[in-house]
Write an enzyme that holds these catalytic residues in place. Structure first.
Site, mmCIF file in Angstrom:
data_model
loop_
_atom_site.group_PDB
_atom_site.id
_atom_site.type_symbol
_atom_site.label_atom_id
_atom_site.label_comp_id
_atom_site.label_asym_id
_atom_site.label_seq_id
_atom_site.Cartn_x
_atom_site.Cartn_y
_atom_site.Cartn_z
ATOM 1 N N SER A 142 0.826 -1.203 0.000
ATOM 2 C CA SER A 142 0.000 0.000 0.000
ATOM 3 C C SER A 142 0.862 1.256 0.000
ATOM 4 O O SER A 142 0.599 2.214 -0.736
ATOM 5 C CB SER A 142 -0.916 0.007 1.230
ATOM 6 O OG SER A 142 -1.838 -1.057 1.192
ATOM 7 N N ARG B 227 1.599 4.276 -3.118
ATOM 8 C CA ARG B 227 1.383 5.690 -2.844
ATOM 9 C C ARG B 227 2.676 6.490 -2.959
ATOM 10 O O ARG B 227 2.668 7.636 -3.427
ATOM 11 C CB ARG B 227 0.765 5.833 -1.444
ATOM 12 C CG ARG B 227 -0.702 5.359 -1.392
ATOM 13 C CD ARG B 227 -1.148 5.076 0.041
ATOM 14 N NE ARG B 227 -2.574 4.782 0.138
ATOM 15 C CZ ARG B 227 -3.116 3.596 -0.119
ATOM 16 N NH1 ARG B 227 -2.355 2.586 -0.527
ATOM 17 N NH2 ARG B 227 -4.425 3.411 0.019
ATOM 18 N N GLY C 65 -5.056 -4.072 -8.224
ATOM 19 C CA GLY C 65 -6.315 -3.389 -7.944
ATOM 20 C C GLY C 65 -6.102 -2.054 -7.247
ATOM 21 O O GLY C 65 -6.754 -1.056 -7.571
ATOM 22 N N ARG D 220 -13.042 -7.440 -11.739
ATOM 23 C CA ARG D 220 -13.317 -6.806 -10.448
ATOM 24 C C ARG D 220 -14.081 -5.490 -10.613
ATOM 25 O O ARG D 220 -13.905 -4.775 -11.593
ATOM 26 C CB ARG D 220 -12.008 -6.593 -9.687
ATOM 27 C CG ARG D 220 -11.390 -7.917 -9.294
ATOM 28 C CD ARG D 220 -9.916 -7.821 -8.992
ATOM 29 N NE ARG D 220 -9.662 -7.082 -7.774
ATOM 30 C CZ ARG D 220 -8.448 -6.839 -7.316
ATOM 31 N NH1 ARG D 220 -7.388 -7.270 -7.987
ATOM 32 N NH2 ARG D 220 -8.276 -6.182 -6.187
ATOM 33 N N GLN E 195 -9.201 2.151 -0.575
ATOM 34 C CA GLN E 195 -8.970 2.430 -1.992
ATOM 35 C C GLN E 195 -9.912 3.507 -2.507
ATOM 36 O O GLN E 195 -9.483 4.430 -3.220
ATOM 37 C CB GLN E 195 -9.122 1.144 -2.810
ATOM 38 C CG GLN E 195 -8.026 0.117 -2.558
ATOM 39 C CD GLN E 195 -8.197 -1.123 -3.419
ATOM 40 O OE1 GLN E 195 -9.146 -1.235 -4.200
ATOM 41 N NE2 GLN E 195 -7.282 -2.067 -3.280
ATOM 42 N N ASP F 211 -7.236 -8.044 4.138
ATOM 43 C CA ASP F 211 -6.412 -8.910 3.300
ATOM 44 C C ASP F 211 -5.906 -10.147 4.033
ATOM 45 O O ASP F 211 -5.358 -11.051 3.406
ATOM 46 C CB ASP F 211 -5.208 -8.134 2.763
ATOM 47 C CG ASP F 211 -5.595 -7.142 1.678
ATOM 48 O OD1 ASP F 211 -6.588 -7.397 0.972
ATOM 49 O OD2 ASP F 211 -4.914 -6.112 1.544
ATOM 50 N N LYS G 62 -12.413 -9.170 -3.984
ATOM 51 C CA LYS G 62 -10.966 -9.000 -4.045
ATOM 52 C C LYS G 62 -10.466 -9.666 -5.320
ATOM 53 O O LYS G 62 -11.200 -9.817 -6.293
ATOM 54 C CB LYS G 62 -10.312 -9.568 -2.782
ATOM 55 C CG LYS G 62 -10.739 -8.891 -1.494
ATOM 56 C CD LYS G 62 -10.394 -7.415 -1.485
ATOM 57 C CE LYS G 62 -9.206 -7.088 -0.659
ATOM 58 N NZ LYS G 62 -8.857 -5.668 -0.592
ATOM 59 N N ARG H 251 -12.708 -14.452 -2.267
ATOM 60 C CA ARG H 251 -11.846 -15.119 -1.293
ATOM 61 C C ARG H 251 -12.645 -15.908 -0.259
ATOM 62 O O ARG H 251 -12.172 -16.932 0.235
ATOM 63 C CB ARG H 251 -10.950 -14.088 -0.588
ATOM 64 C CG ARG H 251 -9.825 -13.597 -1.488
ATOM 65 C CD ARG H 251 -8.924 -12.608 -0.784
ATOM 66 N NE ARG H 251 -7.803 -12.255 -1.653
ATOM 67 C CZ ARG H 251 -7.037 -11.192 -1.496
ATOM 68 N NH1 ARG H 251 -7.287 -10.359 -0.500
ATOM 69 N NH2 ARG H 251 -6.035 -10.955 -2.316
#
Length: 445
Positions: free
Chosen positions: A25, A29, A97, A125, A172, A323, A350, A354
């Site tokens: 993550s 960024r 994603g 997705r 997100q 996650d 996801k 999942r």
């Protein structure tokens, strides 16, 4: 790409010290904000998995100068807020994603058109959760049914600031709206009823943006960003990814006699729901050498083999561990008693469904469980699950790694049909785990 089946046999014990790859993550960024900043930014510890490398390539396509030095340090010379250039080709985000959704926000407030695509998993997705608020800000979208990729983002020359309340907890979506707000005059506000990971907020402040977080009377958080700031280049040290650390940590808990250290793991409170849950289950995990690196809290995790017990995981914990539910489900299969994981609707959208994938794989391995709505209920007897299955992972890296961990402690080996997706987030996973004492190998043709 040809499939890479792997099989995981029971390990005697795990031992050693490792550092897992950088936080995914934060890596995404860091590349994006470095590309928007004035001057030079440097990134140490960037995750060099396929997902993040797709974001690096996208930032180059949007006009930033992005290079990797021989010492592994990345250097960026940014374009300034509002200075991105129209890409000459389609932006292929692979399986990323996070990269795709955040970049859609970034380009939505630039006056050009960008086309996004990805692999089969990413193309399936949903993107409407992002395009809906970005559309309110003035961007246009042309894509497949359900707002799926391939998708053209028609950026607006006159973006409109909005106040947007998230319909579901999603870092997100929050980040996509804030990124669109960077090049939007006025104040863009996102309201979240449940706190989600705050790497975007922390990093934006670090680069010089004016951003405030207000806790409202009902407990919700209002994050407000003043648009069109001048971001300045920064030096960033990316901590080890707590989501990736989850796999060696749980493996060491399940394999009797294990003792490992996972170094410099990010311990941001909004990312540590799994570790809180494991401690409640009786896990022997010690946080050592706690410190702050690059504005994020980190610590070394000392982990020993443990006898786990079932617990009830409340739904409000989901944003801090969304996650990690696949690997938690594996831990629950070895625990004594029932583990209830509630409010897992987000798992269905996801890289794969999942929730369904874990339930199918665990049941095939001899684990007793139920799926009730969006809840997963795993009944463990404190013994070792049977294993002895081959699990289809549907290009989902976390499903793949979770079942390889299961094979390290179950009675019979566990095989996965394709390990190729693991490189999206954890390059070198097999080699690292085998270095600790795991027995993962390619399946003979």
């Amino acid at each position: 790409m040809s499939a890479k089946p792997l099989i995981s046999h029971a390990a005697a014990s795990l031992s050693g010290q490792v550092r897992v790859p950088g936080d995914k993550s934060i890596s995404h960024r860091a590349l994006m904000f470095g590309a928007l900043a004035i001057g030079q930014s440097s990134i140490e510890g960037l995750l060099e998995g396929e997902d993040v490398l797709r974001t690096a390539a996208a930032m180059r396509a949007l006009g930033a100068e992005v290079t990797r030095g021989g010492d592994g340090r990345w250097t960026l010379f940014g374009r300034g807020v509002g200075g991105l250039a129209e890409p000459e080709d389609v932006l292929d985000m692979g399986n990323a994603g996070t990269g795709a959704r955040l970049l859609m926000g970034l380009v939505a407030s630039h006056p050009f058109t960008s086309v996004f695509t990805g692999d089969a998993s990413l193309r399936s997705r949903p993107m409407r959760r992002v395009t809906e608020p970005l559309g309110r800000m003035g961007a246009g979208f042309v894509g497949r049914s359900g707002g799926r990729l391939p998708l053209a983002v028609i950026g607006t020359a006159s973006p409109i600031p909005i106040s947007y309340e998230l319909p579901m907890p999603s870092a997100q979506v929050k980040s996509a709206v804030l990124l669109a707000g960077l090049n939007t005059p006025g104040t863009t506000t996102v309201i979240e009823r449940e706190a989600t990971r705050d790497h975007t907020e922390l990093m934006l402040r670090g680069f010089g943006a004016k951003l405030t977080v207000e806790v409202l009377a009902n407990g919700a958080r209002a994050i407000s960003l003043t648009g069109q700031p001048e971001l300045t280049g920064q030096s960033i040290k990316v901590p080890a990814d707590p989501s990736s650390a989850a796999f060696p940590v749980v493996a060491a808990l399940l394999v009797a006699g294990s003792a490992i250290t996972v170094q410099a793991v990010g311990t941001n409170p909004l990312r540590c729901g799994l570790y809180q849950t494991l401690l409640e289950m009786g896990a022997d995990i010690t946080y050592a050498n706690a410190r702050v690196e690059g504005g994020e809290p980190v610590a070394d995790l000392l982990v020993r083999g443990s006898e786990l017990k079932g617990v009830d995981v409340p739904p409000e914990r989901a944003p801090s561990m969304i996650d990690e539910y696949p690997i938690l489900a594996v831990a629950a299969a070895f625990a004594k008693g029932t583990t209830r994981m509630r409010g897992l609707a987000e798992l269905r959208v996801k890289e794969s469904d999942r929730l369904a994938a874990m339930a199918r794989g665990l049941e095939a391995a001899g684990v007793t469980l139920e799926v009730e709505g969006d809840d997963l209920i795993v009944h463990g007897d404190g013994g070792l699950p049977e294993g002895g299955v081959s699990v289809p992972v549907n290009l989902d890296h976390r499903i793949a790694m979770s079942f390889l961990v299961m094979g390290m402690a179950s009675r019979r080996p566990v095989q996965i049909d394709d390990a190729s997706a693991i490189d999206t987030s954890f390059p070198g996973f097999t080699e690292m785990m085998n270095g600790l004492g795991a027995k993962i190998s390619r399946v003979a043709e």
